[in-house]
Motif scaffolding. Structure first.
Motif, PDB file in Angstrom:
ATOM      1  N   GLU A 119       0.828  -1.210   0.000  1.00 26.74           N
ATOM      2  CA  GLU A 119       0.000   0.000   0.000  1.00 26.74           C
ATOM      3  C   GLU A 119       0.861   1.258   0.000  1.00 26.74           C
ATOM      4  O   GLU A 119       0.611   2.198  -0.768  1.00 26.74           O
ATOM      5  N   THR A 122       2.828   1.744  -3.304  1.00 30.22           N
ATOM      6  CA  THR A 122       1.909   2.057  -4.399  1.00 30.22           C
ATOM      7  C   THR A 122       1.455   3.503  -4.335  1.00 30.22           C
ATOM      8  O   THR A 122       1.418   4.215  -5.348  1.00 30.22           O
ATOM      9  N   ARG A 123       1.104   3.973  -3.152  1.00 33.93           N
ATOM     10  CA  ARG A 123       0.660   5.374  -3.012  1.00 33.93           C
ATOM     11  C   ARG A 123       1.813   6.330  -3.306  1.00 33.93           C
ATOM     12  O   ARG A 123       1.606   7.393  -3.885  1.00 33.93           O
ATOM     13  N   GLU A 126       2.071   6.482  -7.101  1.00 40.32           N
ATOM     14  CA  GLU A 126       0.919   7.129  -7.723  1.00 40.32           C
ATOM     15  C   GLU A 126       0.918   8.638  -7.498  1.00 40.32           C
ATOM     16  O   GLU A 126       0.646   9.408  -8.421  1.00 40.32           O
ATOM     17  N   ARG A 127       1.218   9.070  -6.296  1.00 45.50           N
ATOM     18  CA  ARG A 127       1.046  10.472  -5.940  1.00 45.50           C
ATOM     19  C   ARG A 127       2.308  11.308  -6.071  1.00 45.50           C
ATOM     20  O   ARG A 127       2.223  12.509  -6.289  1.00 45.50           O
ATOM     21  N   LYS A 301      -0.284  11.082   4.646  1.00 43.48           N
ATOM     22  CA  LYS A 301      -1.439  11.096   3.751  1.00 43.48           C
ATOM     23  C   LYS A 301      -1.754  12.502   3.260  1.00 43.48           C
ATOM     24  O   LYS A 301      -2.185  12.683   2.114  1.00 43.48           O
ATOM     25  N   LEU A 304       0.621  13.232   0.546  1.00 46.52           N
ATOM     26  CA  LEU A 304       0.258  12.492  -0.657  1.00 46.52           C
ATOM     27  C   LEU A 304      -1.079  12.945  -1.237  1.00 46.52           C
ATOM     28  O   LEU A 304      -1.413  12.592  -2.370  1.00 46.52           O
ATOM     29  N   ILE A 306      -4.218  12.139  -0.021  1.00 48.42           N
ATOM     30  CA  ILE A 306      -5.179  11.049  -0.005  1.00 48.42           C
ATOM     31  C   ILE A 306      -5.826  10.980   1.366  1.00 48.42           C
ATOM     32  O   ILE A 306      -5.303  11.487   2.353  1.00 48.42           O
ATOM     33  N   MET A 309      -4.933   5.012   2.930  1.00 50.13           N
ATOM     34  CA  MET A 309      -3.841   4.346   2.227  1.00 50.13           C
ATOM     35  C   MET A 309      -4.338   3.257   1.283  1.00 50.13           C
ATOM     36  O   MET A 309      -3.622   2.845   0.371  1.00 50.13           O
ATOM     37  N   GLY A 310      -5.543   2.769   1.513  1.00 50.35           N
ATOM     38  CA  GLY A 310      -6.087   1.711   0.677  1.00 50.35           C
ATOM     39  C   GLY A 310      -7.561   1.516   0.933  1.00 50.35           C
ATOM     40  O   GLY A 310      -8.198   2.275   1.680  1.00 50.35           O
TER      41      GLY A 310
END
Length: 344
Positions: A119, A122-123, A126-127, A301, A304, A306, A309-310
């Motif tokens: 997780e 991946t974040r 992505e971010r 977070k 990022l 978001i 996280m998932g």
């Protein structure tokens, strides 16, 4: 009517000689001068303007006020039913593996670590476009937990060093652009997730290891629950509005109160040679570390951009959203239990 009702009297000679002959009074024409000017002012003073009143049939209806909305109930922001169901299911798996066969619980820790690393990496990609290598992190993270259970703290440190080295080497297979930020994020992820989780495995090695781990889990969950319950009902003063606007000082007080009460009970009845006053100190430390851990992940977070996280756990978010307060609390509980009752 007094002229002062309309304003100040006109000055002498205001109307001037071009206003025509002086009007006649009862005894003849009024002489020019102040008396004449005063008479002219009286004869030509404007009347007050009266607003037009529409006829009865022409009146427009008064606008109807909008209907009052019923007061909205305070929302917790999560699907509470799903959150409770998932929490009960996870609790059952943890308790069963913890008290039936210790190695099975070590496997649960390793699995949570691998999913949490997936997780997080991946974040980050992505971010932020940060490519922390997942394969050496996942392998090294699982090995770190197992080494901590089998070889103790020394084994955990050696596994951590080897994992960091593997991250550095693995990233060399790609172009050098972004190498520094990628390996920095990889080493951070190795420390943040698997290394801190290794302290749970270290707790498990004691004779009363399951009880120590259960105390650690109970105090962390009770701290979060106390903060949630008291903060949702009574929270008014923000704790850290720039980091996590939902957290309040009242919630922190609830976390401390609940955790200290639970700590006194756990140390008195679950931990060998433990006493209630040690539990009070343990609960206070857990409330502080759990809150800081929660705020720490909130910072990540927010950086990022978001919310979670998932989405693996309905009502909770991702695995990392459940590990945020557990990870930094694990070394705190391990250390205090060693100081209070030893390692055996």
């Amino acid at each position: 009517m007094n002229d002062s009702s309309w304003g100040a009297p006109a000055p002498a000679g205001y109307w001037g000689p071009d206003q025509g002959p002086a009007p006649a009074g009862p005894g003849g024409p009024l002489p020019a001068g102040p008396a004449y000017d005063q008479h002219r002012a009286q004869q030509t003073a404007p009347m007050p303007i009266v607003p037009d009143v529409p006829a009865a049939g022409d009146q427009e209806p008064m606008p109807t006020p909008p209907p009052q909305q019923p007061p909205q109930k305070k929302s917790a922001g999560r699907d509470l039913g799903a959150a409770i169901g998932v929490g009960v299911g996870l609790g059952a798996v943890i308790i069963a593996s913890l008290f039936i066969w210790k190695p099975a619980f070590v496997g649960v820790i390793a699995l949570a670590v691998v999913v949490g690393l997936w997780e997080l990496t991946t974040r980050l990609q992505e971010r932020k476009g940060i490519k922390a290598p997942l394969v050496p992190l996942a392998v090294g993270g699982a090995a770190m937990v197992v080494a901590g259970y089998v070889r103790g703290a020394e084994g955990a440190w050696v596994a951590m060093a080897l994992t960091a080295l593997a991250v550095l080497v693995w990233r060399m297979t790609e172009p050098p652009e972004g190498y520094l930020k990628d390996v920095t994020a990889g080493v951070f992820a190795a420390f943040y997730v698997p290394f801190l989780a290794t302290f749970v495995a270290l707790m498990l090695t004691a004779d009363d290891g399951p009880e120590r781990v259960l105390t650690f889990l109970l105090l962390t969950v009770v701290s979060d629950t106390g903060a949630y319950a008291i903060g949702w009902r009574f929270g008014k003063h923000k704790l850290a509005p720039r980091i996590s606007p939902g957290k309040t000082r009242e919630g922190l007080l609830g976390a401390v109160t609940f955790a200290m009460a639970a700590g006194a009970l756990c140390m008195q009845f679950l931990i060998d040679d433990g006493t209630w006053w040690q539990g009070l100190l343990l609960g206070l430390a857990v409330a502080a570390s759990a809150t800081l851990g929660d705020l720490g992940e909130s910072m990540i977070k927010r950086d990022l951009g978001i919310k979670d996280m998932g989405t693996l756990l309905p009502g909770h978010g991702g695995i990392m959203d459940r590990l945020d307060s557990l990870l930094p609390t694990a070394p705190v509980v391990w250390l205090l239990l060693v100081l209070f009752v030893g390692t055996a």
